[in-house]
Design an enzyme around this catalytic site. Structure first.
Site, short mmCIF file in Angstrom:
data_model
loop_
_atom_site.label_atom_id
_atom_site.label_comp_id
_atom_site.label_asym_id
_atom_site.label_seq_id
_atom_site.Cartn_x
_atom_site.Cartn_y
_atom_site.Cartn_z
N ASP A 274 0.86 -1.18 0.00
CA ASP A 274 0.00 0.00 0.00
C ASP A 274 0.90 1.23 0.00
OD1 ASP A 274 -2.24 1.61 0.02
OD2 ASP A 274 -3.22 0.53 1.64
N CYS A 275 0.34 2.35 -0.40
CA CYS A 275 1.16 3.53 -0.68
C CYS A 275 1.74 4.14 0.59
CB CYS A 275 0.35 4.54 -1.47
SG CYS A 275 -0.16 3.87 -3.06
#
Length: 726
Positions: A274-275
């Protein structure tokens, strides 16, 4: 000799042409192996890796993948969203939010939706590449679906999921993946991603440092179930979560990535973080001191793609510091290249079975019609006093449509949404559905917060009927940052509807004590419906219904279709009935483990007709491991209108410690004309009834007496049959 000169010149020219042609032919035959489409996939992948320098390899490990001009490799942005339509990429069909699509209990239709999304994605990609535009959100690698379990209704991102049930989530997720990735054995249509791995269901405010404490039984029986199902069905990618699980950051976890995802399940695709999740490992979780050590730990655990810049920046440093070996980098890069090869990135454009998709494949009439159908099937009728619905148009010459969400674009779109020039809000849908001789008025009515100042009440008094559209919006619940009006970073502190909406509904009823009021609630989760239900004759839960939400609501209000949505989550009375939000223990959560009073049960939804059920073929009395429970049911539409019914089959387990109270194990949507009956056959493989045994640390099929229940919802049975598992 002079007479032969012209012929000799002609001969020399011909020879030169032949030599040049041969050279060109030779060049054509000497394409680099990685560009030769007839070569095996793995050979192409390994050949390309062999041509890259270490620095070039590192540059390909981030979501902003860098170009390698000397090999003709263009830049590529891996980040694309397609939760309920191609998102953030211009004109695209906007379907209902994921939780609304789960409410259809129609996995066949969700596969159709995903097929449309992937078609529009391919068309957008083709149009962009034709202009050499390699933009964010215009690629072919999609970070959907979200198959986290909606364990607690306070979680703002629960709207992105398929609800609280692992089985329903897995079936909807599988359908989505198959529609997105297509059925061509040699070409991925697009790449789908199962996220967020694992045990990620809030809280949003602390997601970057939160440690989810979950025992192995809850992990196996609940949180890992849908991920395993999607891996078994070929999902190309998995995204890791922000949080820690039992002390391990998800993106550097040897337990969950290395041991379970790769070794135990045999996952063959690529894993993306995930970012910013890798940044969290050392800045928030603080389990490693530097970004270089994080890069090394991520690569060793099994991360292939970083939605930040750590791998691109620090992998070379990690090799130089001997925290990684060059072969570790090759191993990490190979799955990314494998995905790109399967998407056709290194093939001739004409070789793609999707090369012809163009502008006419985006947001066309067929796609719009499907969006309307999905929205129709997603809406849930919660109350229908004296069967006021469906409305007879001839009975109402004037209608007032009002409420904070009646004309809102936000509540149509939901989170992670696209945009469309075909958005139809609730005011527009109702206005279009009635005749030109029907008077329709609109008023905003109230704000979310003001409990004393209202509009439209006088106008409602001058109308035959009022439709009040109230509830939440994606700026009140959702992901941290996106839900910017949420005081709790996207999560809900309670189940309350906005105070201004509640006060408005009371005032609306007080000002119009005898005239019919239809309440329409928009939300992505469980809300306290009882605070407004006494002031409405009918209540419809519309979720965040997509671009055709207004038309779909009108179709239901005026009886063009009967409501058929079913709740994919329990509607509790209050958060006081729930365990602490930070607890990932499943005890007391969801219909599977909570047996207290609720407002509406999992699977609940009213219809404009009635249905009768009978056994056609009951299941056998006894079963052994490896067998399949097979049974047939006859369902008859015993009412006066055509309608859809959702047949729900639950299994109740022997009374053993930590067994679920019951679980959905089969479902089927049927369309029945009035008076029509259909026979359906359903099957439940016994392996579906396995549960994690903590003594042996493996799945176990427990012997004992089970109950098969065919129900209207999780609490109301229509047919029952006991069977013994030996």
């Amino acid at each position: 000799m002079t007479t032969l000169k012209p012929y000799l010149n002609f001969y020399k020219k011909g020879l030169l042409i032949a030599l040049l042609s041969g050279t060109q032919f030779s060049f054509a035959q000497q394409l680099p192996l990685y560009k030769q489409e007839n070569q095996p996939l793995e050979k192409r992948v390994q050949h390309l890796i062999s041509l890259l320098t270490l620095e070039e390899k590192a540059s390909l490990l981030g979501y902003r993948s860098q170009a390698v001009p000397r090999l003709g490799i263009p830049a590529y942005n891996w980040w694309n969203e397609g939760l309920h339509g191609v998102a953030r990429a211009g004109q695209a069909t906007v379907f209902p939010q994921a939780i609304g699509m789960a409410a259809t209990f129609n996995d066949d239709m969700l596969k159709q939706v995903a097929t449309v999304i992937s078609t529009e994605a391919r068309a957008k990609y083709n149009l962009a590449i034709a202009k050499n535009q390699r933009l964010m959100y215009m690629g072919l690698t999609f970070w959907s679906p979200n198959v986290n379990i909606f364990r607690d209704p306070r979680w703002g991102r629960g709207q992105e999921t398929y609800g609280e049930d692992p089985f329903l989530t897995s079936r909807m997720g599988i359908a989505y993946v198959k529609g997105m990735q297509g059925d061509n054995p040699n070409h991925l249509k697009v790449s789908a991603t199962a996220k967020h791995f694992v045990a990620h269901s809030g809280p949003e405010a602390t997601r970057d440092e939160f440690n989810a404490i979950v025992d192995e039984k809850d992990l196996r029986d609940t949180y890992l179930y849908a991920f395993k199902a999607l891996v078994d069905n070929g999902v190309e990618s998995v995204m890791t979560a922000y949080n820690r699980i039992n002390g391990e950051p998800a993106s550097t976890s040897r337990c969950y990535l290395t041991n379970i995802l790769y070794k135990e399940w045999g996952f063959k695709g690529h894993v993306v973080t995930d970012c910013g999740a890798l940044d969290d490992v050392y800045t928030h979780h603080k389990v490693l001191p530097t970004s270089v050590e994080v890069a090394a730990a991520a690569i060793k655990a099994g991360i292939n793609l970083d939605c930040s810049t750590i791998l691109q920046r620090d992998v070379v440093n990690a090799v130089e510091m001997k925290l990684l070996q060059a072969k570790d980098v090759d191993k990490a890069l190979a799955p990314l290249l494998r995905t790109q090869f399967k998407l056709g990135f290194f093939d001739k454009t004409s070789s793609s079975p999707y090369a012809s998709y163009n502008a006419d494949s985006i947001s066309n009439a067929a796609h719009t019609a499907l969006a309307r159908k999905v929205a129709q099937q997603s809406m849930v009728l919660l109350k229908n006093k004296d069967q006021i619905l469906p409305l007879q148009k001839s009975k109402y010459s004037s209608i007032t449509v009002l409420g904070t969400n009646a004309a809102s674009l936000d509540v149509l779109a939901g989170s992670y949404h696209g945009v469309s020039s075909k958005m139809v809000n609730f005011v527009e849908g109702i206005t279009a559905a009635v005749g030109m001789d029907t008077r329709v008025e609109y008023d905003l009515g109230s704000s979310y917060t003001d409990t004393t100042h209202f509009g439209g009440i006088w106008a409602a008094g001058n109308s035959d009927l009022t439709v009040a559209v109230i509830g939440l919006s994606p700026v009140l619940e959702g992901e941290a940052g996106d839900a910017f009006l949420s005081p709790t970073k996207g999560d809900k502190p309670d189940l309350n509807l906005p105070a201004g909406n509640i006060a408005f509904m009371k005032a609306l009823r007080k000002g119009n004590p005898t005239k019919p009021i239809i309440a329409v609630i928009t939300a992505g989760s469980n809300v306290d419906v009882e605070t407004i239900a006494p002031y409405a004759d009918a209540v419809i839960l519309a979720w965040y219904p997509g671009e055709q939400g207004g038309n779909a609501l009108a179709d239901i209000l005026f009886g063009d279709v009967s409501p058929s949505g079913r709740l994919p989550l329990t509607f509790y009375r209050s958060v006081n009935d729930l365990p602490d939000y930070n607890s990932y223990d499943m005890k007391g959560r969801t219909y599977r483990y909570y047996n207290g009073p609720v407002q509406y049960h999992f699977g609940f939804g009213l219809s404009y007709t009635t249905f009768g059920y009978q056994w056609k073929n009951e299941p056998a009395n006894t079963f052994k491991a490896g067998e399949t429970i097979t049974f047939s049911v006859t369902v008859k539409n015993t009412g006066k209108v055509d309608a859809d019914e959702v047949v729900q089959a639950y299994v109740q387990y022997p009374n053993l410690e930590r067994m679920p109270l019951k679980e959905l194990k089969a479902f089927k949507r049927l369309s029945l004309k009035k008076g029509e009956e259909k026979e359906i056959t359903m099957q439940i493989p016994l392996m579906e009834l396995q549960k994690w045994d903590q003594k042996s640390n493996k799945q176990k099929l427990y012997p004992g007496t089970y109950q098969l229940i065919i129900g209207k919802d999780a609490a109301n049975s229509l047919l029952e049959k006991s069977f013994i598992l030996k």
